[in-house]
Motif scaffolding. Sequence first.
Motif, short mmCIF file in Angstrom:
data_model
loop_
_atom_site.label_atom_id
_atom_site.label_comp_id
_atom_site.label_asym_id
_atom_site.label_seq_id
_atom_site.Cartn_x
_atom_site.Cartn_y
_atom_site.Cartn_z
N LEU A 190 90.71 -39.97 23.57
CA LEU A 190 89.33 -40.32 23.22
C LEU A 190 88.60 -39.15 22.58
O LEU A 190 87.79 -39.32 21.67
CB LEU A 190 88.58 -40.81 24.46
CG LEU A 190 88.90 -42.24 24.91
CD1 LEU A 190 88.10 -42.58 26.15
CD2 LEU A 190 88.60 -43.24 23.81
N THR A 191 88.88 -37.94 23.06
CA THR A 191 88.25 -36.77 22.48
C THR A 191 88.62 -36.63 21.01
O THR A 191 87.79 -36.31 20.16
CB THR A 191 88.66 -35.50 23.24
OG1 THR A 191 88.30 -35.66 24.62
CG2 THR A 191 87.98 -34.27 22.68
N LYS A 192 89.88 -36.89 20.71
CA LYS A 192 90.35 -36.80 19.33
C LYS A 192 89.64 -37.81 18.43
O LYS A 192 89.50 -37.60 17.23
CB LYS A 192 91.86 -37.03 19.27
CG LYS A 192 92.68 -35.91 19.91
CD LYS A 192 94.16 -36.25 19.91
CE LYS A 192 94.97 -35.16 20.59
NZ LYS A 192 96.41 -35.52 20.68
N GLN A 193 89.22 -38.92 19.00
CA GLN A 193 88.54 -39.95 18.23
C GLN A 193 87.02 -39.84 18.31
O GLN A 193 86.31 -40.78 17.95
CB GLN A 193 88.98 -41.34 18.72
CG GLN A 193 90.47 -41.54 18.85
CD GLN A 193 91.22 -41.16 17.59
OE1 GLN A 193 90.72 -41.34 16.49
NE2 GLN A 193 92.42 -40.65 17.74
N GLY A 194 86.52 -38.72 18.79
CA GLY A 194 85.07 -38.53 18.86
C GLY A 194 84.40 -39.39 19.89
O GLY A 194 83.20 -39.64 19.81
N GLY A 195 85.14 -39.86 20.89
CA GLY A 195 84.57 -40.66 21.96
C GLY A 195 84.28 -42.09 21.58
O GLY A 195 83.69 -42.83 22.36
N LYS A 196 84.70 -42.53 20.39
CA LYS A 196 84.42 -43.89 19.95
C LYS A 196 85.47 -44.86 20.46
O LYS A 196 86.64 -44.51 20.62
CB LYS A 196 84.38 -43.94 18.42
CG LYS A 196 83.20 -43.20 17.80
CD LYS A 196 83.15 -43.42 16.30
CE LYS A 196 81.90 -42.78 15.70
NZ LYS A 196 81.84 -43.02 14.23
N LYS A 197 85.04 -46.11 20.70
CA LYS A 197 85.99 -47.16 21.06
C LYS A 197 86.88 -47.42 19.86
O LYS A 197 86.41 -47.58 18.74
CB LYS A 197 85.26 -48.45 21.45
CG LYS A 197 86.21 -49.63 21.75
CD LYS A 197 85.43 -50.88 22.09
CE LYS A 197 86.34 -52.10 22.22
NZ LYS A 197 87.25 -52.00 23.37
N GLN A 198 88.18 -47.47 20.09
CA GLN A 198 89.14 -47.66 19.02
C GLN A 198 89.50 -49.13 18.84
O GLN A 198 89.57 -49.89 19.80
CB GLN A 198 90.40 -46.84 19.29
CG GLN A 198 90.18 -45.34 19.24
CD GLN A 198 89.69 -44.89 17.87
OE1 GLN A 198 90.39 -45.07 16.86
NE2 GLN A 198 88.51 -44.29 17.83
N TRP A 199 89.73 -49.50 17.56
CA TRP A 199 90.12 -50.86 17.21
C TRP A 199 91.39 -50.82 16.37
O TRP A 199 91.65 -49.84 15.66
CB TRP A 199 89.01 -51.54 16.41
CG TRP A 199 87.81 -51.91 17.24
CD1 TRP A 199 86.83 -51.07 17.69
CD2 TRP A 199 87.47 -53.22 17.71
NE1 TRP A 199 85.90 -51.76 18.41
CE2 TRP A 199 86.27 -53.09 18.44
CE3 TRP A 199 88.05 -54.47 17.58
CZ2 TRP A 199 85.65 -54.18 19.04
CZ3 TRP A 199 87.43 -55.57 18.18
CH2 TRP A 199 86.25 -55.41 18.91
N VAL A 200 92.14 -51.91 16.44
CA VAL A 200 93.35 -52.08 15.65
C VAL A 200 93.29 -53.44 14.98
O VAL A 200 92.83 -54.42 15.58
CB VAL A 200 94.62 -52.01 16.54
CG1 VAL A 200 95.88 -52.33 15.74
CG2 VAL A 200 94.74 -50.66 17.21
N ILE A 201 93.73 -53.51 13.72
CA ILE A 201 93.86 -54.79 13.04
C ILE A 201 95.33 -55.02 12.73
O ILE A 201 96.04 -54.08 12.35
CB ILE A 201 93.01 -54.84 11.75
CG1 ILE A 201 93.03 -56.25 11.15
CG2 ILE A 201 93.43 -53.79 10.74
CD1 ILE A 201 91.99 -56.47 10.04
N GLN A 202 95.82 -56.24 12.94
CA GLN A 202 97.23 -56.52 12.69
C GLN A 202 97.41 -57.92 12.11
O GLN A 202 96.65 -58.85 12.42
CB GLN A 202 98.04 -56.39 13.98
CG GLN A 202 97.70 -57.40 15.07
CD GLN A 202 98.71 -57.45 16.19
OE1 GLN A 202 99.86 -57.02 16.05
NE2 GLN A 202 98.31 -57.97 17.34
N ASN A 203 98.44 -58.08 11.28
CA ASN A 203 98.86 -59.41 10.87
C ASN A 203 100.09 -59.80 11.70
O ASN A 203 100.60 -59.00 12.47
CB ASN A 203 99.14 -59.48 9.36
CG ASN A 203 100.13 -58.43 8.88
OD1 ASN A 203 101.04 -58.04 9.61
ND2 ASN A 203 99.98 -57.99 7.64
#
Length: 401
Positions: A190-203
């Motif tokens: 989470l620290t690496k992502q700036g504390g933001k909630k992460q999302w993934v998009i997939q087909n």
Amino acid sequence: MLRSQPQKQLRRCFSSSAASLAGHTGSVESRAVVFSEHGDPTRVLRAHRYRLPKLDKGQVRLRFELGSISAYTPGNVIQGVYPSKPAVRDDIGPEPVSIMGNEGVATVEGFEEDGNVEQKLKVGDRVVMGAPQLGTWQSHANMPFTSLIPLPASHPLSLRQAATLAINPPTAWRMLSDFVPLNPEDPNALTKQGGKKQWVIQNGANSAVGVAVIQLAKAWGVGTINLVRSRPSIDELKSHLESLGADHVLTYDEFLSRENNTRSKIKEWIGKDGEMRLALNCVGGKETAEMCKLLSLDGKLVTYGGMAKTALALPPSLFIFRKLTSTGFWLSNWVQTHPKERQTMMQSLAALVSSGKLKEPETEVVELKGTDEEVTRQLSEVMKKMEEGRGKKTLLHWKDE
């Protein structure tokens, strides 16, 4: 003389015990699904009987409980275009053949001690394959113990769960972990992502890998946007994926529709406190390019399949201005250089499955029984059904005669 007789009896007792611990090691007949030439899977696959020899040192006698058929790999293997190919065997019949099967679950029936195998396995253990294309569509096999992964007794799995554990869930795990660090086992994720909630998009979200991605992401607190092909039962499919943890499910038509203003909706779903840097692709086509346009700066596109069989075209602007990285993933490459990590990952996956946090894909078991000609006809029907996209993920089981 009176003292020597009990000693002889004692030696026989220990000898018998050692033999029973090693299990069945002699010759036995196996039934297998084979092909001798490349071509149409509905035509070239056939049933074959052959005699397994007595075990060599370090070999394990397996009884296969279920052999798994993936969505499109068998056709590519039989047509000779898949990168990993089963061995061509000239020792099991009048002509060279290859035994089909890349995934499945087997029970250890015996082994030939060599100082190592008896430290790793015991009779009755269940194992999955640790190397590609070992030939899981057969009733019995002799294999080196080094090519097998024992399933942990501490996390009991059903046969269906075990038969679908070794390829698709690990593929999902690695793609969610290795390109953008989303795995909470990484304390700095989470620290690496700036504390933001992460999302993934997939087909291909309803594929076996796709449903594993949905569930792992849910367990790790990662949001998912999932794209699927439209069909008459689309509402039922959407409800099923949402029950597994999917945040949003869209058909490709809905995703590409300008009238629905879908891109704006997706940005609203992610919000200012979220970020989407990972897109997973197993289809190809224009939908994939549109997925990439939704990624934030330094986004990653990971391709692990190409079911649409169309070229993947991405606009140069994504690379120049958005610093997009496009790469591929194939589990077989990864496992060659990460044997210890694979063991740890499989333990974690087994724990998730055993606890109900990771469900196996919907499957149907096909029992192979009867004469070789009858089984060959069965196989043709199975492959025809799969090519037409009908039915669930298929598992093969050889019925005792």
